[in-house]
Design an enzyme around this catalytic site. Structure first.
Site, PDB file in Angstrom:
ATOM      1  N   CYS A 115     -10.296  -3.079  -9.929  1.00 15.07           N
ATOM      2  CA  CYS A 115      -9.827  -1.880  -9.229  1.00 15.07           C
ATOM      3  C   CYS A 115      -8.416  -2.065  -8.682  1.00 15.07           C
ATOM      4  O   CYS A 115      -7.889  -1.183  -8.021  1.00 15.07           O
ATOM      5  CB  CYS A 115     -10.785  -1.468  -8.126  1.00 15.07           C
ATOM      6  SG  CYS A 115     -10.911  -2.680  -6.811  1.00 15.07           S
TER       7      CYS A 115
ATOM      8  N   ASP B  62      -4.445  -8.129  -4.291  1.00 12.66           N
ATOM      9  CA  ASP B  62      -4.529  -9.245  -3.347  1.00 12.66           C
ATOM     10  C   ASP B  62      -4.741 -10.568  -4.059  1.00 12.66           C
ATOM     11  O   ASP B  62      -4.245 -11.606  -3.611  1.00 12.66           O
ATOM     12  CB  ASP B  62      -5.657  -9.001  -2.338  1.00 12.66           C
ATOM     13  CG  ASP B  62      -5.190  -8.082  -1.222  1.00 12.66           C
ATOM     14  OD1 ASP B  62      -4.072  -8.299  -0.721  1.00 12.66           O
ATOM     15  OD2 ASP B  62      -5.917  -7.137  -0.880  1.00 12.66           O
TER      16      ASP B  62
ATOM     17  N   GLU C  90     -10.904 -10.910  -4.397  1.00 14.04           N
ATOM     18  CA  GLU C  90      -9.461 -10.765  -4.216  1.00 14.04           C
ATOM     19  C   GLU C  90      -8.852 -11.971  -3.512  1.00 14.04           C
ATOM     20  O   GLU C  90      -7.674 -11.980  -3.190  1.00 14.04           O
ATOM     21  CB  GLU C  90      -9.119  -9.454  -3.504  1.00 14.04           C
ATOM     22  CG  GLU C  90      -9.904  -9.145  -2.268  1.00 14.04           C
ATOM     23  CD  GLU C  90      -9.593  -7.755  -1.713  1.00 14.04           C
ATOM     24  OE1 GLU C  90      -8.681  -7.079  -2.190  1.00 14.04           O
ATOM     25  OE2 GLU C  90     -10.290  -7.357  -0.765  1.00 14.04           O
TER      26      GLU C  90
ATOM     27  N   HIS D 225       0.820  -1.216   0.000  1.00 17.45           N
ATOM     28  CA  HIS D 225       0.000   0.000   0.000  1.00 17.45           C
ATOM     29  C   HIS D 225       0.848   1.258   0.000  1.00 17.45           C
ATOM     30  O   HIS D 225       0.418   2.307  -0.451  1.00 17.45           O
ATOM     31  CB  HIS D 225      -1.004  -0.039   1.151  1.00 17.45           C
ATOM     32  CG  HIS D 225      -2.110  -0.996   0.873  1.00 17.45           C
ATOM     33  ND1 HIS D 225      -2.059  -2.307   1.244  1.00 17.45           N
ATOM     34  CD2 HIS D 225      -3.247  -0.844   0.155  1.00 17.45           C
ATOM     35  CE1 HIS D 225      -3.137  -2.913   0.807  1.00 17.45           C
ATOM     36  NE2 HIS D 225      -3.878  -2.054   0.137  1.00 17.45           N
TER      37      HIS D 225
END
Ligand code: PEP
Ligand code: MG
Length: 579
Positions: free
Chosen positions: A510, A463, A439, A195
């Site tokens: 996404c 993920d 995910e 992240h």
């Protein structure tokens, strides 16, 4: 002497600037000797830092008192921190150390912290033992002030930027760069889809991670060239290299400004298929960037960032205001709000303080698992999202679902939140759409409950790749195995898109793959018509869409998906992209 370091390129672009070394971990502060005549000044610096933190805590208390919905414990918690700050163990003993050992204030403070925490570890009473984390938080606040004051940013030349050099940066650290003007950053550790890297891309600043020893090798204020496209850091470059990079940087800026011409163009393929291009955001303030590219809406709002860099938890009012501000800023456009995805590399201070040691946090109590385990916290967020839905087109997106019972429990919680609002006569959108992130490979392989209970799907490729290939996305030592083009990954994505199409359920991507222009045609060929990415990537993806023939790609990509051999698969993709 000039030298070059190679790492993982995680956010493209070039920055030329001065190194600003930052220390994230409390115990990682530098030690240096203070001259006899500077001891008094060091003591004053220490006292001033304490006074600043005292002021910060006072302000926090006033704000907490004024904020509707702020938990009552917050004020007590601020009082506790203020009390810790004035305790002689923290306010006096470090002063003695500075005097006696002639060491810097940060070092004295950390030495004393170590002493105190050791004593705390021996306490039997669990409540008292837990207070250790409060002491650490207070010390971290003081250290931040001390380190902030020590930073010499004044020596920068006019066109030089600040390049942060750190051993490690958490997503919570990186998100703070939104408030500062940072040219780029490098870290010793980290993976390409951690992240921290994602936030760098959302800031559109170059970043390179996994440099191993950068922080130890680079001096404060040293001149650096950061090439985030190639994953290279040049330390103390000579004039010729500097000129070359200045030229390359201005060429890149020119390319970017040409892309801006696409802002008002429609994202339609050559054969007339409309493609929805939405954006991923981390904070409501990102809305300006969304407008700059005229996105079709927000495809992913990572709400967990609202919970970071603070000692309290945002209450219902604060969350509602944040969500409503977004919805109102994008009239008529969908705003997809993802419920909390805390855990793994994204932790709030509260979670860190709770210090539940997990061996594999990415496989632990993360995202929806955490929310279902903390129903009060989840209900507060659901109510805030529902209330915002009265002001526009809000969609709720739930991360990390894998089991049918998790979907069912989530929907029960949503019904409960709706019932609570109805009883209080608060308006919301009764028919708010609810989507699930795909995910976890198990979800992609058993989509039945998703298709039955939900209104839309969004594939989180970051993920999905991590879990399908069993590699930690934050670990640079296995970053070479993080492969979006692994045939297994491509099949999981293609299967999900196909199943959604058959069931008439919208499917978006996404994850970071959606913002990678070299993968746009591949995803279009799988039948994807909804992409969500960082605003900085949107116009380049639009350019790709406008150059592609959707129907032609469907056939070509179907053939590519039958390929198991990685080299051959890549060759086919390169041909598809070159056509
Ligand atoms: C993903 O996993 O692809 C995703 C979009 O969510 P995050 O990166 O926040 O885990
Ligand atoms: Mg995810």
């Amino acid at each position: 002497m000039s030298f070059v370091l190679h790492g993982l390129a995680v956010s493209p672009g070039i920055a030329i600037g001065r190194a600003s070394l930052i220390s994230h971990a409390t115990l990682e502060v530098a030690q240096y000797q203070v001259k006899e005549r500077d001891v008094e000044a060091e003591l004053t610096r220490f006292d001033a830092a304490l006074a600043t933190v005292r002021g910060e805590l006072d302000t926090l208390k006033v704000e907490a008192g004024a904020a509707l919905g702020a938990p009552a414990e917050l004020s007590a918690f601020v009082d506790l921190h203020a009390m810790i700050l004035t305790d002689p163990l923290l306010a006096e003993v470090p002063r003695q150390l500075i005097r006696e050992r002639r060491c810097n204030a940060e070092w004295a403070l950390v030495q004393q912290l170590e002493q105190i925490t050791e004593q705390f570890d021996e306490i039997e009473d669990a409540y008292l033992r837990e207070r250790k984390h409060d002491i650490i938080q207070v010390v971290e606040r003081v250290l931040k002030v001390l380190l902030g004051h020590r930073r010499k940013l004044g020596r920068r030349g006019r066109d030089e930027e600040i390049i942060i050099v750190a051993h490690d940066l958490s997503p919570a650290d990186t998100i703070q760069f939104k408030k500062l003007k940072i040219g780029g950053f490098v870290t010793d550790v980290g993976g390409a889809t951690s992240h921290t890297a994602i936030v760098a891309r959302s800031l559109a600043i170059p970043a390179v991670v996994g440099l191993h020893h950068a922080r130890g090798l680079i001096q404060e204020d040293e001149l650096l060239i950061l090439d985030g496209t190639r994953g290279v850091l040049i330390v103390a470059p000579d004039q010729r290299v500097l000129e070359e990079y200045r030229l390359r940087k201005s060429e890149l800026e020119l390319e970017r400004s040409k892309l801006k011409l696409l802002k008002t163009a429609h994202a339609v393929t050559l054969d007339g298929v409309e493609i929805e291009l939405a954006v991923n955001i981390e904070l409501p303030q990102d809305i300006d960037k969304v407008r700059e590219v005229d996105a079709d809406g927000v495809g992913l709002f990572r709400t967990e960032f609202l919970f970071m860099n603070r000692d309290d938890t945002p209450g219902e009012e604060e969350q509602f205001e944040a969500y409503r501000s977004l919805v109102k800023a994008l009239p008529g456009k969908p705003v997809t709000i993802r419920s909390l995805d805390l855990g793994a590399d994204k932790v709030s201070r509260g979670m860190r303080a709770a210090a539940r040691i997990e061996t594999n946090p990415a496989l632990g109590r993360r995202a929806i698992r955490y929310c279902l385990a903390e129903p009060q916290l989840f209900l507060v967020q659901l109510r805030a999202i529902l209330r915002a839905s009265h002001y526009g087109r809000v969609r709720l997106l739930v991360p990390m679902l894998a089991h049918a019972h998790e979907i069912e429990q989530t929907l029960v919680m949503l019904s409960l939140a709706k019932a609570q609002l109805s009883e209080a006569k608060v308006k919301f959108d009764e028919r708010i759409e609810v989507g699930g992130m795909i995910e976890i490979p198990a979800a992609a392989l058993a989509l039945g409950p998703f298709l039955k209970h939900l209104d839309f799907l969004s594939i989180g490729t970051n993920d999905l790749i991590q879990y399908a290939l069993a590699i930690d996305r934050t670990d640079e030592s296995v970053a070479y195995l993080y492969d979006p083009l692994h045939p297994a990954v491509l099949r999981l994505i293609a299967m999900t898109i196909a199943a959604g199409r058959r069931a008439g359920l919208p499917v978006a991507v996404c994850g970071e793959m959606a913002g990678d222009p070299s993968l746009t045609r591949l995803l279009l060929g799988m039948g994807l018509t909804q992409f969500s990415m960082h605003p900085a990537q949107l116009l380049e993806i639009k350019q790709q869409v406008m150059k592609s023939d959707y129907s032609l790609l469907r056939g070509r990509v179907a053939r590519l998906l039958r390929q198991d051999e990685p080299g051959r698969l890549l060759e086919m993709l390169l041909k598809i992209n070159a056509a």
